[in-house]
Design a protein around this motif. Structure first.
Motif, mmCIF file in Angstrom:
data_model
loop_
_atom_site.group_PDB
_atom_site.id
_atom_site.type_symbol
_atom_site.label_atom_id
_atom_site.label_comp_id
_atom_site.label_asym_id
_atom_site.label_seq_id
_atom_site.Cartn_x
_atom_site.Cartn_y
_atom_site.Cartn_z
ATOM 1 N N LEU A 31 0.798 -1.226 0.000
ATOM 2 C CA LEU A 31 0.000 0.000 0.000
ATOM 3 C C LEU A 31 0.830 1.276 0.000
ATOM 4 O O LEU A 31 0.285 2.373 0.112
ATOM 5 N N ASP A 32 2.143 1.138 -0.179
ATOM 6 C CA ASP A 32 2.986 2.332 -0.302
ATOM 7 C C ASP A 32 2.514 3.216 -1.453
ATOM 8 O O ASP A 32 2.580 4.450 -1.384
ATOM 9 N N CYS A 33 2.030 2.586 -2.518
ATOM 10 C CA CYS A 33 1.631 3.344 -3.707
ATOM 11 C C CYS A 33 0.500 4.323 -3.436
ATOM 12 O O CYS A 33 0.347 5.322 -4.153
ATOM 13 N N LEU A 34 -0.311 4.061 -2.399
ATOM 14 C CA LEU A 34 -1.437 4.938 -2.085
ATOM 15 C C LEU A 34 -1.078 6.021 -1.073
ATOM 16 O O LEU A 34 -1.915 6.871 -0.749
ATOM 17 N N GLN A 40 7.682 4.414 -3.598
ATOM 18 C CA GLN A 40 7.717 3.601 -4.806
ATOM 19 C C GLN A 40 7.502 4.453 -6.056
ATOM 20 O O GLN A 40 6.648 5.343 -6.074
ATOM 21 N N SER A 41 8.278 4.161 -7.100
ATOM 22 C CA SER A 41 8.016 4.710 -8.430
ATOM 23 C C SER A 41 7.050 3.767 -9.136
ATOM 24 O O SER A 41 7.304 2.562 -9.194
ATOM 25 N N ILE A 42 5.970 4.307 -9.664
ATOM 26 C CA ILE A 42 4.918 3.444 -10.194
ATOM 27 C C ILE A 42 4.570 3.806 -11.638
ATOM 28 O O ILE A 42 4.874 4.896 -12.129
ATOM 29 N N TRP A 60 -2.238 8.942 -10.032
ATOM 30 C CA TRP A 60 -1.979 9.682 -11.267
ATOM 31 C C TRP A 60 -0.802 10.640 -11.085
ATOM 32 O O TRP A 60 0.074 10.745 -11.944
ATOM 33 N N ARG A 61 -0.788 11.316 -9.953
ATOM 34 C CA ARG A 61 0.280 12.282 -9.682
ATOM 35 C C ARG A 61 1.652 11.611 -9.618
ATOM 36 O O ARG A 61 2.663 12.179 -10.039
ATOM 37 N N LYS A 62 1.701 10.384 -9.124
ATOM 38 C CA LYS A 62 2.976 9.696 -8.921
ATOM 39 C C LYS A 62 3.452 8.915 -10.139
ATOM 40 O O LYS A 62 4.639 8.590 -10.239
#
Length: 274
Positions: A31-34, A40-42, A60-62
């Motif tokens: 859940l790092d992505c949220l 995390q680079s996604i 979207w921003r990341k």
């Protein structure tokens, strides 16, 4: 307008260049992505299901690359109405049987790349993922995770198709591929590795599960309330649904969950977005 055709010869898909063949998997935080502050680079794929705006805004921003699988473009267009020109995907792919004509025309006018993938043996999600992996490699992007929005709600057969794409992903890339929708996250754990899952971001819900979708799995875990001690998970015998995490001191956070299995095993967990 940029429109091309993309052929997928069978399912002879690519292995990502940095594939890890070690038995021990590095620590991973699903859940790092949220987290707006996540490390995390996604890359992001949007499927043809309703978008959760809170998730969308963070992801979207990341994202280094952003793509829509066919009718996913309809949901992107609807969610960003009035702000459309700030939310243009890097590409839209599919057989284009779901994208609305007006939406397709809009993105064509904005010079978004439209990639027609007519192969009916693979889902639009699988084909979109294959193109994304190719782009990551060709652009030499440093990516930690591919995140998919949608794919876990609505029709059961479409949910199962999302899980099936995660099986295809094993031969495309060694990057983690996550599917997120509503209060659920799905992630296929590879066989023969000790996966360490960090579950202390504050976004985790109470439940988690391990589901042997592809067949019987000899499984060992730590960090769960009901751990598995080299037990076989198999439909008709034992499936670890409605599990939860080991009790912990709230001031210290949860211990990581570790999972080792001899076959691919589906990890699913609840999300409690603030």
């Amino acid at each position: 307008m940029s429109s091309v055709r993309h052929r997928l010869p069978g399912i002879k898909l690519r292995i990502h260049a940095d594939s890890d063949t070690n038995d021990m998997e590095g620590a991973f935080t699903p859940l790092d992505c949220l987290l707006p502050s996540g490390k995390q680079s996604i890359c992001l794929i949007i499927l043809n299901q309703p978008l959760d705006e809170k998730y969308f805004n963070v992801l979207w921003r990341k994202a280094l690359l952003r793509a829509c699988a066919d009718g996913g473009a309809n949901h992107l267009y609807n969610l960003t109405a009035g702000r459309d020109e700030s939310f243009l995907p890097d590409y839209i792919s599919g057989d284009f049987d779901s994208i609305k004509p007006a939406v397709k025309a809009f993105y064509e006018e904005k010079d978004c790349k439209l990639i027609e993938t007519a192969d009916q043996d693979l889902t639009d999600f699988t084909k979109c993922l294959d193109i994304m992996v190719t782009n990551i490699r060709e652009q030499k992007l440093q990516v930690d995770t591919i995140v998919t929005l949608g794919g876990l709600a609505g029709r059961l057969d479409q949910t199962m198709a999302s899980v099936e794409t995660l099986f295809h992903a094993r031969s495309m890339t060694d990057l983690p591929v996550l599917v997120i929708q509503g209060t659920s996250l799905a992630y296929l754990l590879r066989e023969g590795r000790c996966h360490q899952l960090n579950v202390s971001t504050g976004l985790e819900g109470e439940w988690c599960s391990l589901i042997p979708v592809g067949g019987p799995c000899l499984t060992h875990t730590t960090g769960l309330k009901w751990n598995l001690d080299n037990q076989v998970l198999e439909f008709g015998k034992l499936v670890s649904t409605s599990n939860t995490y080991e009790p912990h001191d709230p001031t210290e956070g949860r211990k990581p969950v570790t999972v080792t299995a001899d076959k691919p095993l589906l990890w699913s967990m609840g999300i409690c977005m603030k």
